[in-house]
Enzyme design. Structure first.
Site, short mmCIF file in Angstrom:
data_model
loop_
_atom_site.label_atom_id
_atom_site.label_comp_id
_atom_site.label_asym_id
_atom_site.label_seq_id
_atom_site.Cartn_x
_atom_site.Cartn_y
_atom_site.Cartn_z
N GLY A 199 31.66 54.26 35.12
CA GLY A 199 32.82 53.79 34.39
C GLY A 199 32.57 52.34 33.99
O GLY A 199 32.17 52.03 32.88
N ARG A 200 32.73 51.46 34.98
CA ARG A 200 32.62 50.01 34.77
C ARG A 200 31.34 49.61 34.03
O ARG A 200 31.37 48.77 33.13
CB ARG A 200 32.64 49.34 36.14
CG ARG A 200 32.67 47.83 36.12
CD ARG A 200 32.47 47.27 37.54
NE ARG A 200 33.18 47.99 38.55
CZ ARG A 200 34.44 47.72 38.95
NH1 ARG A 200 35.07 46.70 38.45
NH2 ARG A 200 35.01 48.46 39.88
N TYR A 214 42.81 42.74 43.75
CA TYR A 214 41.58 42.72 44.56
C TYR A 214 41.06 41.31 44.80
O TYR A 214 39.94 41.16 45.29
CB TYR A 214 40.45 43.46 43.83
CG TYR A 214 40.78 44.84 43.32
CD1 TYR A 214 41.18 45.86 44.18
CD2 TYR A 214 40.66 45.12 41.96
CE1 TYR A 214 41.46 47.13 43.69
CE2 TYR A 214 40.93 46.39 41.48
CZ TYR A 214 41.33 47.38 42.33
OH TYR A 214 41.60 48.63 41.84
N CYS A 260 57.04 36.69 37.40
CA CYS A 260 57.69 36.04 38.55
C CYS A 260 57.15 36.63 39.85
O CYS A 260 57.84 37.39 40.54
CB CYS A 260 59.20 36.24 38.46
SG CYS A 260 59.88 35.44 37.03
#
Ligand code: LLP
Length: 464
Positions: free
Chosen positions: A290-291, A331, A359
């Site tokens: 994927g990455r 992460y 916020c």
């Protein structure tokens, strides 16, 4: 950074021949990024399809005999799926939604692997419906229970079993999937489930496992080696219990360097270890990156809204935040960040904390990072945002998701328009046209500083 040398000192046929194996934020053209920020406004995802192709070809040349099954969860934009399908990839889909997007991008059933992770009934029903027309799609089940549900629904198509090999690796505890009991059939139950699947009439074609995500350094590569060794042994168990399978899918996890100090993954080492482990197993190899294919093909453009000197640090508030790119908040992930103004790299470096407009204290891209002094209103680029960026975006704080542009052979086009406030409210009862009774587009301009005229879609349009 690119090719390595053999003992004679000559570059060997590695990354150099396959294109640069790493693309840093500095490699993007600043003037080009400034023009995109001006034309399409921010926050804006930018994805370079040529880089996606180059990443695919580099990986394919390291795994010449493997089927490359792109994990759509990293970036499911239609242009990405179409590009990778044209390169020859199959698509790994984690949900009915991803299956639908793969089909929309032109994938035929034989190029779809649906990984059923704790599959909701609605997903199974949808995929079985697709299977009726596309009998060559593959379903990967990670629990005996899922096999049972499929058999009960009359499925006798292609099935892969996902095993939990008991070893994981990756950039963070949350993504070391291989050792996590949530995913896959426990290794000691695999043969029993395989026998059950065959007895139930399913066509057992593959074994699947996924180590985790972001394998990069030597320690993780060593864990990956152990992982493929275990998968190979489990494949042998399956072969002797129920006969041959077509493929062994060793999942994804191929990492990219997010930090300047990190080196690119030694793809040849990973490919070599995988080949060595599976050499005696008579089945095709499947990998599920994927990455690796999309991370450095993309970045996120944002703009500084607020600059605040505080006793502890200089706080720069930008218009993208954890709703546009969640990885730092979730992460503690590192992403390179640079102002893209001419000469910015020559400015004084000062410790700066970059925060988003949400916020939440977690809405921070970096803390006290030495960066060229940032001015209000100037555009910044956040690197390596092509993977798990837009896909993990949300609309928390009623903040519309960014637009996405793609760059293809040097030309730029809007791939996905910016979300509008009306998009956020249109699913609510009696709210289909919220905002439109007032000046059209005013709410969006107020909320995210965009102008509907330049974000590629009318702020008031309603699809349904
Ligand atoms: N195959 C399966 C079954 C997967 O679950 C995954 C990722 C992949 C392939 C692709 O892994 P990759 O090659 O991209 O590492 N959101 C996290 C990553 C979660 C990955 C989940 N599964 C992040 O932003 O780092």
């Amino acid at each position: 950074m690119t090719g390595r040398s053999d003992e004679s000192g000559e570059p060997t046929a590695t990354a150099t021949d396959r294109g640069e194996s790493v693309r840093r934020l500095d490699d993007w053209d600043g003037a080009f990024l400034r023009s995109l920020a001006a034309e399409y406004e921010t926050p804006l995802y930018v994805l370079d399809l040529d880089r996606v192709r180059a990443n695919y070809r580099r990986l394919a040349s390291a795994f010449p005999d493997a089927d490359i099954c792109y994990a759509a969860k990293a970036n499911a934009l239609g242009d990405v799926l179409e590009t990778l399908l044209a390169e020859g990839a199959t698509i790994e889909c984690a949900s009915a939604g991803e299956v639908q997007r793969a089909l929309a991008a032109g994938a035929s059933g034989d190029r779809i692997h649906y990984t059923a992770v704790n599959p909701p009934e609605r997903d199974l029903e949808y995929v079985l419906d697709v299977w009726a027309d596309e009998p060559h799609l593959t379903i990967t089940a990670g629990a005996r229970d899922t096999v049972e549900r499929l058999a009960d629904a009359g499925y006798d198509g292609r099935l892969a079993l996902r095993v939990n090999p008991g070893v994981g690796a990756g950039h963070h505890d949350a993504v070391r999937t291989g050792g996590d009991a949530t995913f896959g059939i426990p290794a000691d139950r695999l043969v029993g489930v395989a026998e059950f699947a065959v007895e139930s009439g399913l066509d057992l074609v593959g074994l699947h496992a996924h180590v985790g995500s972001g394998v990069l350094d030597d320690e993780q590569v060593a864990a990956h080696r152990e992982f493929v060794g275990r998968v190979a042994a489990l494949a042998e168990d399956i072969l002797s219990a129920v006969g041959p399978v077509d493929f062994v899918d060793v999942g994804g996890g191929f990492g990219v360097p997010y930090r300047e100090s990190e080196s690119p993954l030694d793809l040849d080492a990973v490919a070599g270890a995988t080949r060595d482990a599976l050499v005696g197993v008579d089945a095709d190899l499947v990998v599920e990156p994927g990455r690796y294919l999309v991370a450095d093909a993309g970045l996120l453009l944002t703009r500084a809204n607020t600059v605040k000197e505080t006793p502890g640090t200089r706080v720069v508030g930008v218009d993208a935040g954890m709703t546009s790119l969640l990885r730092p908040a979730l992460y503690d992930a590192y992403h390179d960040i640079r102002p893209v103004a001419p000469g910015a790299a020559d400015r004084d470096r000062v410790a700066q904390t970059i925060t988003g407009p949400i916020c939440e204290s977690a809405d921070v891209f970096c803390t006290d990072r030495p960066l060229p002094r940032i001015d209000r209103e100037e555009p910044l680029a956040v690197g390596n945002a092509g993977a798990y960026g837009y896909e993990m975006a949300s609309t928390y704080n009623s903040r519309p998701r960014p637009a996405s542009v793609v760059v293809d052979a040097g030309s730029v086009s809007l791939a996905r328009r910016r979300e509008s406030i009306d998009d956020l409210t249109r699913l609510e009862r009696n709210r289909a046209d919220a905002g439109t009774e007032r000046a059209p587009g005013a709410a969006e301009r107020a909320a995210d500083g965009t102008s509907p005229a330049t974000d590629g879609g009318s702020s008031t349009e309603v699809d349904e």
